[in-house]
Design a protein around this motif. Structure first.
Motif, PDB file in Angstrom:
ATOM      1  N   ILE A  74     -29.881  16.602  35.674  1.00 46.55           N
ATOM      2  CA  ILE A  74     -31.137  16.689  35.141  1.00 46.55           C
ATOM      3  C   ILE A  74     -32.312  16.147  36.051  1.00 46.55           C
ATOM      4  O   ILE A  74     -33.321  16.713  36.382  1.00 46.55           O
ATOM      5  N   MET A  75     -31.699  15.032  36.830  1.00 41.89           N
ATOM      6  CA  MET A  75     -32.520  14.314  37.649  1.00 41.89           C
ATOM      7  C   MET A  75     -32.813  15.297  38.922  1.00 41.89           C
ATOM      8  O   MET A  75     -34.152  15.517  39.579  1.00 41.89           O
ATOM      9  N   VAL A  76     -31.983  15.445  39.642  1.00 40.41           N
ATOM     10  CA  VAL A  76     -32.027  16.201  40.970  1.00 40.41           C
ATOM     11  C   VAL A  76     -32.424  17.433  40.666  1.00 40.41           C
ATOM     12  O   VAL A  76     -32.954  18.149  41.846  1.00 40.41           O
ATOM     13  N   PHE A 112     -27.941  20.044  26.658  1.00 39.65           N
ATOM     14  CA  PHE A 112     -29.017  21.198  26.547  1.00 39.65           C
ATOM     15  C   PHE A 112     -29.933  20.909  27.719  1.00 39.65           C
ATOM     16  O   PHE A 112     -30.442  21.962  27.991  1.00 39.65           O
ATOM     17  N   LEU A 113     -30.367  19.658  27.678  1.00 34.01           N
ATOM     18  CA  LEU A 113     -31.530  19.326  28.920  1.00 34.01           C
ATOM     19  C   LEU A 113     -30.773  19.778  30.206  1.00 34.01           C
ATOM     20  O   LEU A 113     -31.413  20.221  31.338  1.00 34.01           O
ATOM     21  N   PHE A 114     -29.508  19.542  30.281  1.00 30.97           N
ATOM     22  CA  PHE A 114     -28.864  19.559  31.739  1.00 30.97           C
ATOM     23  C   PHE A 114     -28.851  21.026  32.033  1.00 30.97           C
ATOM     24  O   PHE A 114     -29.274  21.588  33.311  1.00 30.97           O
ATOM     25  N   LEU A 115     -28.558  21.926  30.960  1.00 28.57           N
ATOM     26  CA  LEU A 115     -28.586  23.523  31.127  1.00 28.57           C
ATOM     27  C   LEU A 115     -29.856  24.021  31.744  1.00 28.57           C
ATOM     28  O   LEU A 115     -29.969  24.865  32.419  1.00 28.57           O
ATOM     29  N   ILE A 116     -30.699  23.457  30.962  1.00 29.61           N
ATOM     30  CA  ILE A 116     -32.302  24.023  31.099  1.00 29.61           C
ATOM     31  C   ILE A 116     -32.557  23.462  32.710  1.00 29.61           C
ATOM     32  O   ILE A 116     -33.302  24.162  33.283  1.00 29.61           O
ATOM     33  N   TRP A 120     -33.439  24.930  38.574  1.00 31.37           N
ATOM     34  CA  TRP A 120     -33.280  24.575  40.137  1.00 31.37           C
ATOM     35  C   TRP A 120     -32.575  25.898  40.584  1.00 31.37           C
ATOM     36  O   TRP A 120     -33.040  26.647  41.548  1.00 31.37           O
ATOM     37  N   PHE A 121     -31.474  26.322  40.162  1.00 28.92           N
ATOM     38  CA  PHE A 121     -30.803  27.553  40.612  1.00 28.92           C
ATOM     39  C   PHE A 121     -31.528  28.675  40.571  1.00 28.92           C
ATOM     40  O   PHE A 121     -31.753  29.438  41.763  1.00 28.92           O
ATOM     41  N   PRO A 150     -37.437  17.563  41.846  1.00 33.07           N
ATOM     42  CA  PRO A 150     -37.982  18.806  42.274  1.00 33.07           C
ATOM     43  C   PRO A 150     -39.511  19.001  41.766  1.00 33.07           C
ATOM     44  O   PRO A 150     -40.268  19.401  42.284  1.00 33.07           O
ATOM     45  N   THR A 151     -39.477  18.584  40.437  1.00 34.41           N
ATOM     46  CA  THR A 151     -40.748  19.149  39.673  1.00 34.41           C
ATOM     47  C   THR A 151     -41.888  17.880  40.166  1.00 34.41           C
ATOM     48  O   THR A 151     -43.111  18.400  40.572  1.00 34.41           O
TER      49      THR A 151
END
Length: 228
Positions: free
Chosen positions: A54-56, A130-134, A139-140, A61-62
């Protein structure tokens, strides 16, 4: 998408650091919250992996881009047609069914999946997951793909993007890595076609929800049957 370049130095750091954390979790039998091998051995490591992603992949990046995430989600088109919405719905449904099909292969009565984590841990996992997948898609298929298309042609950019996507999934096994190639291509094409990220996020959440929600529903049903 009109998103400022983050630079490939940061992209390299984001990918390499996430790969190393994933490898660490893999070595500690904590790469997945649950799998055919049972529950993650260390929930704290599993949660660290998700939080690091979530962080990287989203937060840092945001901040570095100094732009609102709305740039990643805004459509390049004035409106979305009903055919386009039907396409997203169809792919999301197929993704859900594919995830549920994989879930059915797990033996919920396996000794490796006993005892169950507490309800608090499970709920916390779903929120962070949920937050991780978003963040994954931000990023990807967002920052990384956008910077690739600013340098390479779309086919080459998608090829590079999917290569690294599959490389990250190699820790989950050869079959998962191969499956991620087709899935990654579909997500990239949807983002390029729609000009935004929401389509990729919905489809990715659908396959995850189909897998994880189906598993816990089966666990719950099995638990109720044992009480009867």
């Amino acid at each position: 998408m009109d998103v400022p370049s983050l630079g490939f130095v940061y992209h390299g750091f984001a990918f390499l650091s996430m790969f190393l954390v994933s490898w660490w979790a893999f070595r500690k039998n904590s790469l997945r919250f649950f799998s055919q091998n049972g529950w993650a051995k260390y929930n704290s490591l599993q949660f660290f992996l998700l939080t690091w992603g979530i962080m990287v992949w989203a937060v840092v990046p945001t901040i570095l881009s100094q732009h609102s995430l709305s740039l990643l989600f805004a459509s390049d088109e004035n409106s979305v047609s009903s055919i386009q919405l039907l396409l997203v719905f169809g792919l999301s449904t197929l993704a859900f069914l594919a995830g549920r099909s994989q879930s059915k292969k797990l033996d919920v009565n396996s000794g490796n999946l006993q005892p169950n984590p507490s309800l608090v841990v499970i709920l916390l996992y779903f929120v962070i997951r949920f937050l991780f997948l978003i963040s994954y898609e931000i990023w990807f298929r967002g920052y990384f793909l956008d910077d690739l298309t600013s340098i390479f042609s779309i086919p080459v950019a998608i090829g590079i993007n999917v290569f690294f996507y599959a490389l990250l999934h190699i820790l989950g096994g050869q079959k998962e890595a191969l499956g991620s190639i087709l899935f990654g291509v579909i997500l990239c094409l949807m983002v390029v076609y729609f000009g935004n990220l929401w389509t990729a996020i919905i489809i990715h959440l659908s396959i995850s929800f189909g897998y994880e929600a189906s598993f816990f529903a089966k666990k719950l049903k099995t638990g109720i049957e044992k009480l009867e």
